[in-house]
Design an enzyme around this catalytic site. Structure first.
Site, PDB file in Angstrom:
ATOM      1  N   GLU A   1       0.827  -1.192   0.006  1.00  0.00           N
ATOM      2  CA  GLU A   1      -0.050   0.007  -0.072  1.00  0.00           C
ATOM      3  C   GLU A   1       0.795   1.295   0.139  1.00  0.00           C
ATOM      4  O   GLU A   1       0.649   2.157   0.712  1.00  0.00           O
ATOM      5  CB  GLU A   1      -0.982   0.218   1.291  1.00  0.00           C
ATOM      6  CG  GLU A   1      -2.029  -1.170   1.187  1.00  0.00           C
ATOM      7  CD  GLU A   1      -2.911  -1.136   2.369  1.00  0.00           C
ATOM      8  OE1 GLU A   1      -2.987  -0.201   3.338  1.00  0.00           O
ATOM      9  OE2 GLU A   1      -3.885  -1.822   2.248  1.00  0.00           O
TER      10      GLU A   1
ATOM     11  N   GLU B   1      -5.448  -8.588  -0.254  1.00  0.00           N
ATOM     12  CA  GLU B   1      -6.259  -8.037   1.033  1.00  0.00           C
ATOM     13  C   GLU B   1      -7.573  -8.064   0.619  1.00  0.00           C
ATOM     14  O   GLU B   1      -8.085  -7.014  -0.194  1.00  0.00           O
ATOM     15  CB  GLU B   1      -5.641  -7.003   1.743  1.00  0.00           C
ATOM     16  CG  GLU B   1      -4.498  -6.999   2.473  1.00  0.00           C
ATOM     17  CD  GLU B   1      -4.028  -5.732   3.161  1.00  0.00           C
ATOM     18  OE1 GLU B   1      -4.932  -5.067   3.543  1.00  0.00           O
ATOM     19  OE2 GLU B   1      -2.690  -5.366   3.165  1.00  0.00           O
TER      20      GLU B   1
END
Length: 520
Positions: free
Chosen positions: A184, A313
């Site tokens: 991320e 995720e």
């Protein structure tokens, strides 16, 4: 069930599902049934690893947790983060435990004891029978440190880090195949946040150096952290265009919520279960957008290589927000309590993975224990949350190729997505075993649905098994006091009528059918 004016049950709405074992979408990668174990909250400590629990073995692994994880049949496990990895020094977790440093883990404002590190994770993965997927630190870490970790884990002895591994008790290389290039990195919450161009260049150089160390590895670049990010999908296009020929997979993340969060993520909206149960519309659009970005990057790079999607995720997450561990060990943070509607959304997400089997080749539910997870523990007990059941049914029964199901069903309105099919479906067929599986979700909160499944190229020998989870209350869940309040129950398998099988789906239900077909 609705009632007619005379008081007798009204005829339920009708739906049909047409399957053909030769009409396929793509081969189902077993790696879509993956998990994620981050040093976050109580996922590692007091989750899979708890030396103080009477339920742990001599290594500190919780035996009850390990048994439940084996039920789910995880094929790949991402580790050690997540946000945690962007400040993680992997060398902290090796060597004698008494010598390992205690550090502040800034991502979750907690204390990391490093009592569980690379060797402990690999023991866990081997015990579980799952493929390890390592994330490297591209926040505070360097590309050299990433390459050093590959040497430590994968190379035969004879050089500094491989010899250090042997000195720490592991003579033979671990052979870790899958490597995430950071986590991320577009997020302002991320240690070492970068813009897309800066990240893309660092990912390229890290992947290049890591591959020079071990040419057999597969690398995964970071996509946008969420579709709500201001840079989505420009970030994805930038990274793919620059890094395409140096990566094998492209990461995507998303968490579903009821209600869907506002842009500010601060305004609380009323529950909208009809839209929530239609979240797979969003999941499919997300996958389609990034699959298109991959095709564009492949064309721009004049590449002959294929890059696939890694949804590493995904889960439901919106109640237990706030990740401040207050500088404690194993803080009780992000411990989401799941209910029936969450389980149905998870089932539709897994339907999406099958229905996008041509492009989605890895997926990891976040996470596996305590932290937004299918399993919850305390020191002396464990229970399975509602989302455990669809994940386990898919993982154990979807194999071979995903089938393109032709579905006809009533349309009902949602505030967010407009008209949506009441029935969400995926199916699989494994030619090697002759086994088929069909997964059906009735999204309606009030209306049952009579569904006829037809195998167009000939009847199976039998519908051999069926399971169903349903209930009148979308908010019902499990707990330590009532661990089996909402589970998947075996039901009578529908009887074949030629090539047809008909069954009634209650409102708010997820149903799995297994079929056995003649083998060639």
């Amino acid at each position: 069930m609705t009632q007619s004016q005379s008081g007798s049950p009204a005829t339920p709405a009708q739906a049909s599902v047409a399957l053909h074992t030769g009409r396929t979408i793509g081969e189902i990668s077993p790696l879509i049934f993956g998990g994620f174990a981050e040093h976050m909250g109580r996922c590692i400590y007091e989750g899979i690893y708890d030396p103080e629990s009477p339920l742990s073995d001599e290594r500190g692994l919780r035996t009850d947790v390990m048994a439940a994880l084996r039920e789910t049949n995880y094929r790949i496990m991402r580790y050690p983060g997540g946000n945690f990895v962007s400040g993680y020094r992997w060398t902290d977790g090796i060597g004698p435990k008494a010598d390992r440093p205690r550090r502040r883990a800034l991502a979750w404002r907690s204390i990391e004891t490093n009592q569980f590190g690379p060797h402990e994770f690999m023991d866990f993965a081997r015990e579980l029978g799952t493929e390890p997927m390592w994330a490297v630190n591209l926040g505070t870490g360097s590309i050299q440190e990433a390459a050093d970790l590959v040497e430590y884990m994968n190379l035969p002895t004879g050089t500094l880090y491989s010899d250090l591994r042997a000195a720490n008790g592991q003579q033979e290389p671990y052979g870790v195949k899958y490597w995430c290039l950071g986590n991320e990195m577009d997020g302002p919450w991320q240690i070492g946040q970068m813009d897309a161009a800066t990240y893309a260049e660092k990912a390229v150089q890290a992947s290049k150096l890591m591959r020079w160390m071990d040419p057999s590895i597969k690398t995964i670049a970071c996509g946008s952290s969420a579709t709500s990010m201001p840079g989505y999908p420009d970030w994805d296009l930038t990274v793919l265009n620059h890094a395409y020929d140096q990566i094998d997979y492209f990461s995507m993340h998303h968490y579903a919520a009821n209600p869907y969060p506002t842009v500010s993520n601060t305004e609380r909206l009323p529950l909208d279960t009809d839209s929530y149960l239609a979240s797979s519309i969003h999941f499919a659009e997300h996958a389609d957008t990034l699959a298109a970005a991959i095709r564009v990057a492949k064309a721009k790079n004049r590449s002959k290589r294929d890059v696939h999607l890694c949804w590493d995720e995904w889960n439901v997450w919106y109640r237990a927000k706030g990740g401040d561990g207050d500088w404690s060990e194993a803080p009780h943070i992000l411990e989401e309590e799941y209910n029936l509607e969450d389980a149905l959304v998870v089932a539709t997400w897994l339907n999406t993975f099958l229905n996008k089997a041509d492009v989605v080749k890895i997926a990891c539910i976040a996470q596996i224990v305590n932290v937004i997870a299918p399993l919850m523990t305390r020191r002396d007990a464990m229970f399975r949350q509602t989302i455990f059941y669809p994940l386990t049914l898919f993982s154990n029964h979807a194999a071979g190729h995903a089938l393109a199901a032709l579905v006809r069903a009533p349309i009902h309105d949602t505030k967010r997505y407009g008209g949506v099919s009441q029935l969400d479906v995926s199916a699989s067929f494994d030619e090697a075993t002759g086994r088929g599986a069909t997964f059906l979700v009735n999204r309606s909160q009030t209306e049952p649905l009579q569904v006829t499944v037809t195998w167009e190229n000939g009847a199976p020998q039998a519908v051999t098994h069926a399971w169903q989870m349903s209930g009148p209350d979308p908010l019902a869940g499990n707990s330590f006091e009532a661990p089996d309040a909402v589970t998947a129950q075996a039901i009578a398998a529908p009887v074949l009528d030629g090539a047809h099988a008909t069954l009634l789906l209650p409102p708010l239900s997820f149903t799995t059918l297994l079929s056995q077909h003649p083998q060639p």
